[in-house]
Design a protein around this motif. Structure first.
Motif, PDB file in Angstrom:
ATOM      1  N   SER A   2     -20.317   4.293  -0.313  1.00 39.65           N
ATOM      2  CA  SER A   2     -21.481   4.630  -1.119  1.00 39.65           C
ATOM      3  C   SER A   2     -22.692   4.898  -0.238  1.00 39.65           C
ATOM      4  N   MET A  22     -30.098  -1.921 -11.868  1.00 37.58           N
ATOM      5  CA  MET A  22     -28.732  -1.765 -11.376  1.00 37.58           C
ATOM      6  C   MET A  22     -28.095  -0.492 -11.920  1.00 37.58           C
ATOM      7  N   ASP A  23     -28.364  -0.187 -13.200  1.00 37.25           N
ATOM      8  CA  ASP A  23     -27.833   1.054 -13.781  1.00 37.25           C
ATOM      9  C   ASP A  23     -28.380   2.267 -13.041  1.00 37.25           C
ATOM     10  N   CYS A  24     -29.659   2.223 -12.703  1.00 37.59           N
ATOM     11  CA  CYS A  24     -30.286   3.331 -11.975  1.00 37.59           C
ATOM     12  C   CYS A  24     -29.682   3.481 -10.580  1.00 37.59           C
ATOM     13  N   LYS A  25     -29.487   2.368  -9.903  1.00 37.80           N
ATOM     14  CA  LYS A  25     -28.918   2.409  -8.551  1.00 37.80           C
ATOM     15  C   LYS A  25     -27.505   2.967  -8.583  1.00 37.80           C
ATOM     16  N   GLN A  26     -26.694   2.492  -9.534  1.00 35.39           N
ATOM     17  CA  GLN A  26     -25.316   2.965  -9.647  1.00 35.39           C
ATOM     18  C   GLN A  26     -25.270   4.445 -10.013  1.00 35.39           C
ATOM     19  N   ALA A  27     -26.174   4.875 -10.902  1.00 35.63           N
ATOM     20  CA  ALA A  27     -26.218   6.285 -11.309  1.00 35.63           C
ATOM     21  C   ALA A  27     -26.593   7.175 -10.130  1.00 35.63           C
ATOM     22  N   GLN A  29     -26.084   6.457  -6.923  1.00 39.05           N
ATOM     23  CA  GLN A  29     -24.951   6.459  -5.988  1.00 39.05           C
ATOM     24  C   GLN A  29     -23.861   7.415  -6.461  1.00 39.05           C
ATOM     25  N   ALA A  30     -23.593   7.397  -7.773  1.00 33.38           N
ATOM     26  CA  ALA A  30     -22.567   8.294  -8.330  1.00 33.38           C
ATOM     27  C   ALA A  30     -22.994   9.761  -8.222  1.00 33.38           C
ATOM     28  N   ALA A  38     -28.487  12.139 -11.956  1.00 31.54           N
ATOM     29  CA  ALA A  38     -28.483  10.733 -12.388  1.00 31.54           C
ATOM     30  C   ALA A  38     -29.138  10.582 -13.762  1.00 31.54           C
ATOM     31  N   LYS A  45     -24.665   8.393 -21.052  1.00 34.27           N
ATOM     32  CA  LYS A  45     -24.208   7.012 -21.240  1.00 34.27           C
ATOM     33  C   LYS A  45     -24.991   6.336 -22.363  1.00 34.27           C
TER      34      LYS A  45
END
Length: 205
Positions: A2, A22-27, A29-30, A38, A45
């Motif tokens: 990542s 955390m949702d923002c960070k994961q989005a 990264q994806a 993102a 989602k």
């Protein structure tokens, strides 16, 4: 592996979407750090999770108002949620204000959703479209398809939920409400609105 996401990017995405850190960070990264991708993924989602809450009872909320510059157009709107706690949230109150502003800006809008349109209005629109000269000589099946498409378009023009948000033309009002359902965790419904135009329906005779 990542990629590293800066706190600044996470903060920017959180400001744009209201999603959790955390949702923002994961989005991000994806999306390999692309904020626009993102944002789109978080919206998708959020809309999916919001659909599950749409049948829940919403009896709390607020009545808000918007008076346009010059004080010639005003709107009252009732926006419902499930609890008084959410009704006091700044995000909910801002949504109510934005929706009232939308109603003021869209003067061809008279209903919340298509389900609110009286059958006599729908029948009238069908009569108007059926009598238009450009489809009189078309085969019945083609004529029916054209009328249906035009009626669908016309009914959406009359409804608040099918308008593009005046502050972001890429977002429908229906999706804006769903985004707030996902953000606030409760069902949210526009129950009713009333537009007031200075001098409207005054009999000068």
């Amino acid at each position: 592996m990542s990629i590293q996401i800066s706190p600044l990017s996470v903060k920017e995405l959180r400001t744009k979407t209201g999603a959790g850190m955390m949702d923002c960070k994961q989005a991000l990264q994806a999306a390999n750090g692309d904020i626009e991708i993102a944002v789109e993924n978080l919206r998708k989602k959020g809309l999916a999770s919001a659909d599950k809450k749409l049948t829940r009872l919403a009896t709390e909320g607020i009545i808000d108002s918007y008076i346009h510059i010059g004080s010639r157009i005003g709107v009252l709107i009732e926006l419902n949620c499930e609890t008084d706690f959410v009704a006091r949230r700044i995000e909910f109150q801002k949504l109510a204000k934005n929706l009232a502003m939308q109603v003021a800006a869209c003067q061809s809008v008279f209903y919340v959703s298509i389900n609110d349109i009286p059958q006599e209005i729908i029948d009238r629109e069908i009569r108007i479209e059926s009598g238009k000269e450009d489809i009189i000589n078309k085969p019945p099946e083609i004529k029916e398809q054209i009328i249906k498409a035009r009626i669908d378009k016309r009914l959406k023009e009359l409804c608040l939920m099918h308008q593009c948000f005046i502050k972001d033309q890429k977002v429908l009002i229906e999706d804006l409400v769903k985004e707030h359902i996902a953000l606030l965790g409760e069902n949210i419904k526009v129950r009713r609105f009333q537009r007031f135009i200075l001098g409207e329906k005054i009999d000068l005779n």
